[in-house]
Design a protein around this motif. Sequence first.
Motif, PDB file in Angstrom:
ATOM      1  N   ARG A 103       0.971  -1.226   0.131  1.00 50.06           N
ATOM      2  CA  ARG A 103      -0.110  -0.084   0.046  1.00 50.06           C
ATOM      3  C   ARG A 103       0.783   1.376  -0.001  1.00 50.06           C
ATOM      4  O   ARG A 103       1.862   1.233   0.805  1.00 50.06           O
ATOM      5  CB  ARG A 103      -0.949   0.022   1.145  1.00 50.06           C
ATOM      6  N   GLU A 105       1.401   4.264   1.397  1.00 48.24           N
ATOM      7  CA  GLU A 105       0.865   4.972   2.384  1.00 48.24           C
ATOM      8  C   GLU A 105       2.002   5.874   2.943  1.00 48.24           C
ATOM      9  O   GLU A 105       3.257   5.508   2.499  1.00 48.24           O
ATOM     10  CB  GLU A 105       0.512   4.173   3.644  1.00 48.24           C
ATOM     11  N   GLY A 110       5.123   0.960  12.241  1.00 45.88           N
ATOM     12  CA  GLY A 110       3.906   0.201  12.316  1.00 45.88           C
ATOM     13  C   GLY A 110       3.142   0.500  10.963  1.00 45.88           C
ATOM     14  O   GLY A 110       2.085  -0.372  10.851  1.00 45.88           O
ATOM     15  N   ARG A 111       3.705   1.345   9.848  1.00 44.68           N
ATOM     16  CA  ARG A 111       2.759   1.386   8.796  1.00 44.68           C
ATOM     17  C   ARG A 111       3.909   1.632   7.607  1.00 44.68           C
ATOM     18  O   ARG A 111       4.806   2.503   7.631  1.00 44.68           O
ATOM     19  CB  ARG A 111       2.140   2.722   8.972  1.00 44.68           C
ATOM     20  N   TYR A 112       3.921   0.588   6.883  1.00 47.50           N
ATOM     21  CA  TYR A 112       4.885   0.482   5.738  1.00 47.50           C
ATOM     22  C   TYR A 112       4.373   0.289   4.371  1.00 47.50           C
ATOM     23  O   TYR A 112       3.182  -0.052   4.348  1.00 47.50           O
ATOM     24  CB  TYR A 112       5.835  -0.765   6.096  1.00 47.50           C
ATOM     25  N   PHE A 115       4.219  -4.495   3.686  1.00 48.91           N
ATOM     26  CA  PHE A 115       3.898  -4.951   4.857  1.00 48.91           C
ATOM     27  C   PHE A 115       3.440  -6.448   4.883  1.00 48.91           C
ATOM     28  O   PHE A 115       3.114  -7.052   3.883  1.00 48.91           O
ATOM     29  CB  PHE A 115       3.258  -4.011   5.849  1.00 48.91           C
ATOM     30  N   GLN A 117       0.743  -9.638   6.375  1.00 52.80           N
ATOM     31  CA  GLN A 117      -0.406 -10.169   6.862  1.00 52.80           C
ATOM     32  C   GLN A 117      -0.370 -11.539   6.879  1.00 52.80           C
ATOM     33  O   GLN A 117      -0.016 -12.624   6.156  1.00 52.80           O
ATOM     34  CB  GLN A 117      -1.700  -9.614   6.163  1.00 52.80           C
ATOM     35  N   ARG A 249     -14.413  -0.281   9.651  1.00 49.12           N
ATOM     36  CA  ARG A 249     -13.727  -0.834   8.973  1.00 49.12           C
ATOM     37  C   ARG A 249     -13.659  -0.050   7.756  1.00 49.12           C
ATOM     38  O   ARG A 249     -14.318   0.444   7.067  1.00 49.12           O
ATOM     39  CB  ARG A 249     -13.941  -2.211   8.574  1.00 49.12           C
ATOM     40  N   LEU A 251     -12.620  -1.117   4.600  1.00 50.72           N
ATOM     41  CA  LEU A 251     -13.057  -2.005   3.337  1.00 50.72           C
ATOM     42  C   LEU A 251     -14.581  -2.102   3.393  1.00 50.72           C
ATOM     43  O   LEU A 251     -15.171  -2.017   4.023  1.00 50.72           O
ATOM     44  CB  LEU A 251     -12.268  -3.111   3.466  1.00 50.72           C
ATOM     45  N   THR A 271      -4.045  -1.022  15.912  1.00 47.63           N
ATOM     46  CA  THR A 271      -4.707  -2.221  15.281  1.00 47.63           C
ATOM     47  C   THR A 271      -3.869  -3.426  14.904  1.00 47.63           C
ATOM     48  O   THR A 271      -3.146  -3.036  13.913  1.00 47.63           O
ATOM     49  CB  THR A 271      -5.820  -1.765  14.363  1.00 47.63           C
ATOM     50  N   VAL A 272      -3.751  -4.584  15.704  1.00 46.09           N
ATOM     51  CA  VAL A 272      -2.986  -5.395  15.397  1.00 46.09           C
ATOM     52  C   VAL A 272      -3.573  -6.664  14.463  1.00 46.09           C
ATOM     53  O   VAL A 272      -3.184  -7.441  13.606  1.00 46.09           O
ATOM     54  CB  VAL A 272      -2.289  -5.804  16.498  1.00 46.09           C
ATOM     55  N   ALA A 274      -7.601  -7.379  12.124  1.00 46.26           N
ATOM     56  CA  ALA A 274      -8.889  -6.691  12.087  1.00 46.26           C
ATOM     57  C   ALA A 274      -9.658  -7.569  11.047  1.00 46.26           C
ATOM     58  O   ALA A 274      -8.977  -8.255  10.195  1.00 46.26           O
ATOM     59  CB  ALA A 274      -8.736  -5.374  11.417  1.00 46.26           C
ATOM     60  N   ALA A 296      -7.388 -10.431   9.226  1.00 41.01           N
ATOM     61  CA  ALA A 296      -5.844 -10.514   8.722  1.00 41.01           C
ATOM     62  C   ALA A 296      -5.254  -9.573   9.919  1.00 41.01           C
ATOM     63  O   ALA A 296      -5.860  -8.736  10.501  1.00 41.01           O
ATOM     64  CB  ALA A 296      -5.791  -9.508   7.671  1.00 41.01           C
ATOM     65  N   GLY A 298      -1.533  -7.946  11.259  1.00 39.26           N
ATOM     66  CA  GLY A 298      -0.216  -7.268  10.784  1.00 39.26           C
ATOM     67  C   GLY A 298       0.985  -7.896  11.410  1.00 39.26           C
ATOM     68  O   GLY A 298       1.179  -7.678  12.663  1.00 39.26           O
ATOM     69  N   ARG A 301       3.405  -5.290  13.055  1.00 38.24           N
ATOM     70  CA  ARG A 301       2.977  -4.543  14.396  1.00 38.24           C
ATOM     71  C   ARG A 301       2.926  -5.679  15.376  1.00 38.24           C
ATOM     72  O   ARG A 301       3.384  -5.204  16.662  1.00 38.24           O
ATOM     73  CB  ARG A 301       1.366  -4.187  14.004  1.00 38.24           C
TER      74      ARG A 301
HETATM   75  P1  ATP Z   1      -5.192   0.940   9.645  1.00 38.64           P
HETATM   76  O1  ATP Z   1      -6.622   1.510  10.237  1.00 38.64           O
HETATM   77  O2  ATP Z   1      -4.111   0.737  10.729  1.00 38.64           O
HETATM   78  O3  ATP Z   1      -4.722   1.820   8.645  1.00 38.64           O
HETATM   79  P2  ATP Z   1      -6.467  -0.975   8.020  1.00 38.64           P
HETATM   80  O4  ATP Z   1      -7.931  -0.789   8.455  1.00 38.64           O
HETATM   81  O5  ATP Z   1      -6.094  -0.231   6.923  1.00 38.64           O
HETATM   82  O6  ATP Z   1      -5.632  -0.292   9.206  1.00 38.64           O
HETATM   83  P3  ATP Z   1      -6.653  -3.597   7.237  1.00 38.64           P
HETATM   84  O7  ATP Z   1      -6.912  -3.384   5.993  1.00 38.64           O
HETATM   85  O8  ATP Z   1      -7.597  -4.173   8.154  1.00 38.64           O
HETATM   86  O9  ATP Z   1      -5.941  -2.317   8.022  1.00 38.64           O
HETATM   87  O10 ATP Z   1      -5.515  -4.895   7.470  1.00 38.64           O
HETATM   88  C1  ATP Z   1      -5.388  -5.750   8.787  1.00 38.64           C
HETATM   89  C2  ATP Z   1      -4.036  -5.215   9.509  1.00 38.64           C
HETATM   90  O11 ATP Z   1      -3.161  -5.185   8.670  1.00 38.64           O
HETATM   91  C3  ATP Z   1      -4.066  -4.051  10.285  1.00 38.64           C
HETATM   92  O12 ATP Z   1      -4.794  -4.204  11.379  1.00 38.64           O
HETATM   93  C4  ATP Z   1      -2.629  -3.744  10.601  1.00 38.64           C
HETATM   94  O13 ATP Z   1      -2.207  -4.531  11.714  1.00 38.64           O
HETATM   95  C5  ATP Z   1      -1.917  -4.382   9.168  1.00 38.64           C
HETATM   96  N1  ATP Z   1      -1.583  -3.434   8.469  1.00 38.64           N
HETATM   97  C6  ATP Z   1      -2.433  -2.449   7.505  1.00 38.64           C
HETATM   98  N2  ATP Z   1      -1.713  -1.645   6.691  1.00 38.64           N
HETATM   99  C7  ATP Z   1      -0.506  -1.555   7.106  1.00 38.64           C
HETATM  100  C8  ATP Z   1       0.564  -0.918   6.830  1.00 38.64           C
HETATM  101  N3  ATP Z   1       0.500  -0.155   5.756  1.00 38.64           N
HETATM  102  N4  ATP Z   1       1.807  -1.515   7.493  1.00 38.64           N
HETATM  103  C9  ATP Z   1       1.766  -2.472   8.252  1.00 38.64           C
HETATM  104  N5  ATP Z   1       0.664  -2.975   8.813  1.00 38.64           N
HETATM  105  C10 ATP Z   1      -0.448  -2.509   8.171  1.00 38.64           C
END
Ligand code: ATP
Length: 411
Positions: A103, A105, A110-112, A115, A117, A249, A251, A271-272, A274, A296, A298, A301
Amino acid sequence: MNDVLPQETAVWQYFEKTVKQVLDAYGYGEIRMPIVEQTQLFKRSIGEVTDIVEKEMYTFEDRNGESLTLRPEGTASCVRAAEEHGMLFNQTQRLWYQGPMFRYEKPQKGRYRQFHQIGVEAFGMAGADLDAEVIALSARLWKSLGLIDHVTLELNSLGSQEARAAYRQLLIDYLSAHLDQLDEDSKRRLHSNPLRVLDSKDPSTQEVLKNAPMLQDHLDDESKQHFAELTAMLEAQGIRYVINPRLVRGLDYYNRTVFEWTTNALGAQGTVCAGGRYDGLVAQLGGKATPGAGFAMGVERLILLLETLELVPVSERETLDVYVAAEHKGLQPQVLAMSEQLRDALPEIRIRSHFAGLKNIGSKARMAGSKLTLLIKSRDDELTATLWQGDTPQELAINQVVDAVATALKG
Ligand code: ATP
Ligand code: MG
């Protein structure tokens, strides 16, 4: 996008091993999907008006001019694969997958952009018992990792498509009356994806939301019933939860149950794990209507959390059993021979032979993450050895080494 170096991979492997044990305990089978799919798959499943599809996908044309995307998540690919291989119609499936997701981002702790899953998807089961199982599986994993007291289960119900559509209109009407107080993103989403406004972190928007109609008050009866059954089953299993009426959520494909496991120990990226139920997704992607639910987690995280809370057992960081060195250069052939002899006798053993100077040999062995250090020596033309376990040396005749190593590793 990160490199993971050997010392860290030891922690990843410990994590993956633990997850695999728990998944096996629930009879889930691993599915491996490609990391690229047709772009259309993600647009149709995740939703056109989501952060992911609007601005986070790595999309490119291949040599045929076909639009492909590096997968931003696993559920859509999993549904595509299961449908393509005829695994859904009239069947139940319990599947899991792991691997990199992509992604675009803003990178931070914790955001890469790449990443990882580990995800679980179950098909063909519409009851709340499946939701409860999927949540119990995740709870068992936190127990296995020592994390259960550090995470919170947040739960909500999004209701049926119809109930949500009716609520959607109520929300649009309410928010439209407070348009000037909304942030720009929320204004833009007001008509395309109003439920996402509930997720806004903007203080002014949050103020408006305090008096907004609540989805919970507009659920259909079946969804209410489903949610009541789920919470009763969680309580029966001693799984604690908090209901978060604003949990929606990011999605589009979810209905009824949605949940997140969150922690306070990681700052903003809390969020670890979801997931939730997505009964409409298979049909939406062209299959015959098949209920589904999953989640899924992360991996980065969770690993960060294990490291922060110092929950990785020391033994899991040890990546070697024996570090073998020679007292002087002339004994190098004996080091090689002894290492081979140990590998023959103890097939699981992990040995590294030392081929450089002897200075600080003890700390080199420790740095290598080894449980034991073996020093090959010669006394009066006799080969002998010293075996260190921690700071305790043991003097051995050469023919005692294999047994001594085996005993030390057992203990
Ligand atoms: P966030 O609200 O943190 O952006 P998300 O709702 O986009 O999360 P999901 O698509 O539900 O996340 O993905 C499930 C899990 O994957 C998240 O809870 C998180 O732990 C992990 N995750 C999501 N995006 C990233 C990212 N860019 N880098 C690291 N971990 C991620
Ligand atoms: Mg996100």
